[in-house]
Design a protein around this motif. Structure first.
Motif, mmCIF file in Angstrom:
data_model
loop_
_atom_site.group_PDB
_atom_site.id
_atom_site.type_symbol
_atom_site.label_atom_id
_atom_site.label_comp_id
_atom_site.label_asym_id
_atom_site.label_seq_id
_atom_site.Cartn_x
_atom_site.Cartn_y
_atom_site.Cartn_z
ATOM 1 N N LEU A 150 -9.395 46.906 40.916
ATOM 2 C CA LEU A 150 -8.739 47.614 41.858
ATOM 3 C C LEU A 150 -8.418 46.859 43.091
ATOM 4 O O LEU A 150 -7.455 47.170 43.863
ATOM 5 C CB LEU A 150 -9.350 48.933 42.268
ATOM 6 N N THR A 151 -9.276 45.891 43.206
ATOM 7 C CA THR A 151 -8.594 44.902 44.491
ATOM 8 C C THR A 151 -7.645 43.623 43.803
ATOM 9 O O THR A 151 -7.237 43.208 44.723
ATOM 10 C CB THR A 151 -10.342 44.143 44.903
ATOM 11 N N LEU A 152 -7.743 43.325 42.522
ATOM 12 C CA LEU A 152 -6.838 42.750 41.928
ATOM 13 C C LEU A 152 -5.425 43.117 41.702
ATOM 14 O O LEU A 152 -4.520 42.620 41.687
ATOM 15 C CB LEU A 152 -7.592 41.773 40.628
ATOM 16 N N LEU A 153 -5.442 44.434 41.201
ATOM 17 C CA LEU A 153 -4.177 44.920 40.596
ATOM 18 C C LEU A 153 -3.120 45.066 41.863
ATOM 19 O O LEU A 153 -1.975 44.627 41.230
ATOM 20 C CB LEU A 153 -4.541 46.567 40.070
ATOM 21 N N PRO A 154 -3.556 45.491 43.010
ATOM 22 C CA PRO A 154 -2.466 45.672 43.935
ATOM 23 C C PRO A 154 -1.640 44.034 44.130
ATOM 24 O O PRO A 154 -0.640 44.006 44.494
ATOM 25 C CB PRO A 154 -3.143 45.897 45.077
ATOM 26 N N ALA A 155 -2.709 43.143 44.276
ATOM 27 C CA ALA A 155 -2.142 41.650 44.248
ATOM 28 C C ALA A 155 -1.195 41.206 43.021
ATOM 29 O O ALA A 155 -0.024 40.765 43.482
ATOM 30 C CB ALA A 155 -3.208 40.716 44.502
ATOM 31 N N MET A 156 -1.562 41.825 42.088
ATOM 32 C CA MET A 156 -0.806 41.550 40.891
ATOM 33 C C MET A 156 0.469 42.506 41.044
ATOM 34 O O MET A 156 1.727 41.894 40.812
ATOM 35 C CB MET A 156 -1.238 42.029 39.537
ATOM 36 N N ALA A 157 0.370 43.506 41.329
ATOM 37 C CA ALA A 157 1.592 44.570 41.830
ATOM 38 C C ALA A 157 2.461 43.791 42.560
ATOM 39 O O ALA A 157 3.844 43.893 42.420
ATOM 40 C CB ALA A 157 1.232 45.959 41.939
ATOM 41 N N ASP A 158 2.096 43.198 43.739
ATOM 42 C CA ASP A 158 3.006 42.606 44.585
ATOM 43 C C ASP A 158 3.769 41.368 44.048
ATOM 44 O O ASP A 158 4.894 41.460 44.824
ATOM 45 C CB ASP A 158 2.044 42.042 45.902
ATOM 46 N N ILE A 159 3.284 40.713 43.306
ATOM 47 C CA ILE A 159 4.016 39.702 42.806
ATOM 48 C C ILE A 159 5.095 40.325 41.883
ATOM 49 O O ILE A 159 6.170 39.756 41.880
ATOM 50 C CB ILE A 159 2.985 38.610 41.947
ATOM 51 N N ALA A 160 4.639 41.209 40.910
ATOM 52 C CA ALA A 160 5.680 41.850 40.096
ATOM 53 C C ALA A 160 7.027 42.457 41.035
ATOM 54 O O ALA A 160 7.964 42.442 40.679
ATOM 55 C CB ALA A 160 4.920 43.139 39.115
ATOM 56 N N ALA A 161 6.432 43.390 42.001
ATOM 57 C CA ALA A 161 7.439 43.817 42.739
ATOM 58 C C ALA A 161 8.354 42.855 43.344
ATOM 59 O O ALA A 161 9.724 43.040 43.590
ATOM 60 C CB ALA A 161 6.862 45.000 43.709
ATOM 61 N N SER A 162 7.893 41.745 43.881
ATOM 62 C CA SER A 162 8.530 40.638 44.682
ATOM 63 C C SER A 162 9.618 40.060 43.594
ATOM 64 O O SER A 162 10.695 39.548 43.742
ATOM 65 C CB SER A 162 7.796 39.765 45.194
ATOM 66 N N MET A 163 9.167 39.911 42.318
ATOM 67 C CA MET A 163 9.962 39.628 41.139
ATOM 68 C C MET A 163 11.320 40.353 40.831
ATOM 69 O O MET A 163 12.484 39.707 40.789
ATOM 70 C CB MET A 163 9.129 39.144 39.985
ATOM 71 N N VAL A 164 11.026 41.669 41.016
ATOM 72 C CA VAL A 164 11.953 42.566 40.723
ATOM 73 C C VAL A 164 13.130 42.496 42.063
ATOM 74 O O VAL A 164 14.360 42.298 41.867
ATOM 75 C CB VAL A 164 11.591 44.036 40.790
ATOM 76 N N HIS A 165 12.488 42.369 43.249
ATOM 77 C CA HIS A 165 13.149 42.091 44.329
ATOM 78 C C HIS A 165 14.212 41.049 44.334
ATOM 79 O O HIS A 165 15.216 40.867 44.966
ATOM 80 C CB HIS A 165 12.120 42.328 45.689
ATOM 81 N N ASP A 166 13.526 39.736 44.352
ATOM 82 C CA ASP A 166 14.020 38.652 44.200
ATOM 83 C C ASP A 166 15.034 38.485 43.141
ATOM 84 O O ASP A 166 16.302 37.807 43.371
ATOM 85 C CB ASP A 166 13.073 37.438 44.206
ATOM 86 N N VAL A 167 14.862 38.942 41.962
ATOM 87 C CA VAL A 167 15.740 38.629 40.818
ATOM 88 C C VAL A 167 17.042 39.558 40.988
ATOM 89 O O VAL A 167 18.281 39.099 40.788
ATOM 90 C CB VAL A 167 15.195 39.141 39.380
ATOM 91 N N LEU A 168 16.969 40.797 41.844
ATOM 92 C CA LEU A 168 18.196 41.683 42.161
ATOM 93 C C LEU A 168 18.928 40.748 43.221
ATOM 94 O O LEU A 168 19.955 40.946 43.345
ATOM 95 C CB LEU A 168 17.613 42.989 42.544
ATOM 96 N N ASN A 169 18.297 40.077 44.140
ATOM 97 C CA ASN A 169 18.817 39.289 44.971
ATOM 98 C C ASN A 169 19.634 38.330 44.430
ATOM 99 O O ASN A 169 20.816 37.799 44.741
ATOM 100 C CB ASN A 169 17.953 38.726 46.173
ATOM 101 N N ALA A 170 19.055 37.597 43.495
ATOM 102 C CA ALA A 170 19.684 36.458 42.641
ATOM 103 C C ALA A 170 20.936 37.095 41.776
ATOM 104 O O ALA A 170 22.111 36.450 41.872
ATOM 105 C CB ALA A 170 18.621 35.961 41.607
ATOM 106 N N TYR A 171 20.654 38.412 41.450
ATOM 107 C CA TYR A 171 22.185 38.968 40.709
ATOM 108 C C TYR A 171 22.950 39.297 41.730
ATOM 109 O O TYR A 171 24.423 39.054 41.449
ATOM 110 C CB TYR A 171 21.673 40.439 40.338
ATOM 111 N N GLY A 172 22.927 39.799 42.968
ATOM 112 C CA GLY A 172 23.976 40.118 43.909
ATOM 113 C C GLY A 172 24.532 38.840 44.357
ATOM 114 O O GLY A 172 25.719 38.717 44.566
ATOM 115 N N ALA A 173 23.903 37.772 44.564
ATOM 116 C CA ALA A 173 24.463 36.375 44.889
ATOM 117 C C ALA A 173 24.665 35.475 43.875
ATOM 118 O O ALA A 173 25.394 34.318 44.082
ATOM 119 C CB ALA A 173 23.353 35.617 45.828
ATOM 120 N N ARG A 174 24.419 35.967 42.527
ATOM 121 C CA ARG A 174 24.893 35.089 41.329
ATOM 122 C C ARG A 174 24.097 33.587 41.721
ATOM 123 O O ARG A 174 24.805 32.624 41.224
ATOM 124 C CB ARG A 174 26.486 34.948 41.113
#
Length: 227
Positions: A121-145
């Motif tokens: 439970l101390t590791l899962l939030p850090a793992m989730a942060d990376i996964a969420a940042s991947m979603v965020h950044d890949v959508l930025n990549a989509y918007g900017a092509r």
């Protein structure tokens, strides 16, 4: 004048499509963050909100499907435009799956007993942060092509996989030593697996972004999820 009007209408359609994808991505990212907060804190009302809001992501995917069909039927897009439209259709489906994974995590919020004794439970939030940042950044990549950002997001998936491997080993050892915790530990393993899948699906979006931007394909990944 007619050509100018058609071009303006097409631009409006593309802007609407990009807006729908951005909204889906924002909701999916929020769902991951709130599902993990609900899990760590045992906050059932927060988990219920994530579960209920998943219907909005589903509705947006249906709206994307309808818009893509209309654009192709009325505008007959070609080349770069057609690549972006087809990529957007696929990305919407992937985001819907990411929303489902976040919903599945939220459903586990009330099923974890003895939270303080689980190191993951101390590791899962850090793992989730990376996964969420991947979603965020890949959508930025989509918007900017942005093909380079899409590639970078894809490479980041290795960190999510490393977290999953570490958590899996930790939880198996913990269950062996503490058989009474097997049920809760199994739910946490399920959460880790869902986060790992979110990372995989983010790389799938990155592949679509790269294709839309360049017309080329990134190297195939043997671990790509089927759905």
């Amino acid at each position: 004048m007619v050509a100018e009007h058609l071009a303006k209408a097409f631009d409006q359609d593309i802007s609407q499509l990009r807006g729908l994808i951005a909204e889906m991505g924002g909701l999916a990212e929020l769902a991951i963050t709130e599902a993990m907060e609900a899990l760590v804190k045992g906050a059932q009302p927060l988990a219920d909100g994530v579960i209920a809001r998943d219907k909005k992501i589903d509705a947006l995917e249906a709206e994307v499907d309808q818009l893509v069909v209309r654009i192709i039927a009325l505008r007959a897009p070609m080349a770069d435009d057609l690549r972006e439209i087809i990529a957007s259709l696929k990305i919407a489906g992937i985001l819907e799956r990411i929303g489902d994974y976040a919903k599945n995590i939220a459903k586990r919020a009330a099923r974890i007993e003895g939270r303080t004794q689980f190191e993951p439970l101390t590791l899962l939030p850090a793992m989730a942060d990376i996964a969420a940042s991947m979603v965020h950044d890949v959508l930025n990549a989509y918007g900017a092509r942005d093909a380079d950002l899409a590639r970078e997001v894809m490479e980041r998936d290795a960190k999510v996989d490393a977290f999953y491997d570490s958590i899996f080993r930790n939880m198996v050892s913990f269950m062996v030593e503490n058989p009474s915790t097997i049920t809760s530990a199994a739910h946490l393993l399920f959460v880790a697996r869902n986060l790992e899948r979110i990372g995989d699906h983010s790389t799938n979006i990155a592949e679509q972004v790269y294709f839309a931007a360049t017309g080329g394909q990134l190297a195939d990944r043997t671990d790509r999820p089927a759905n």
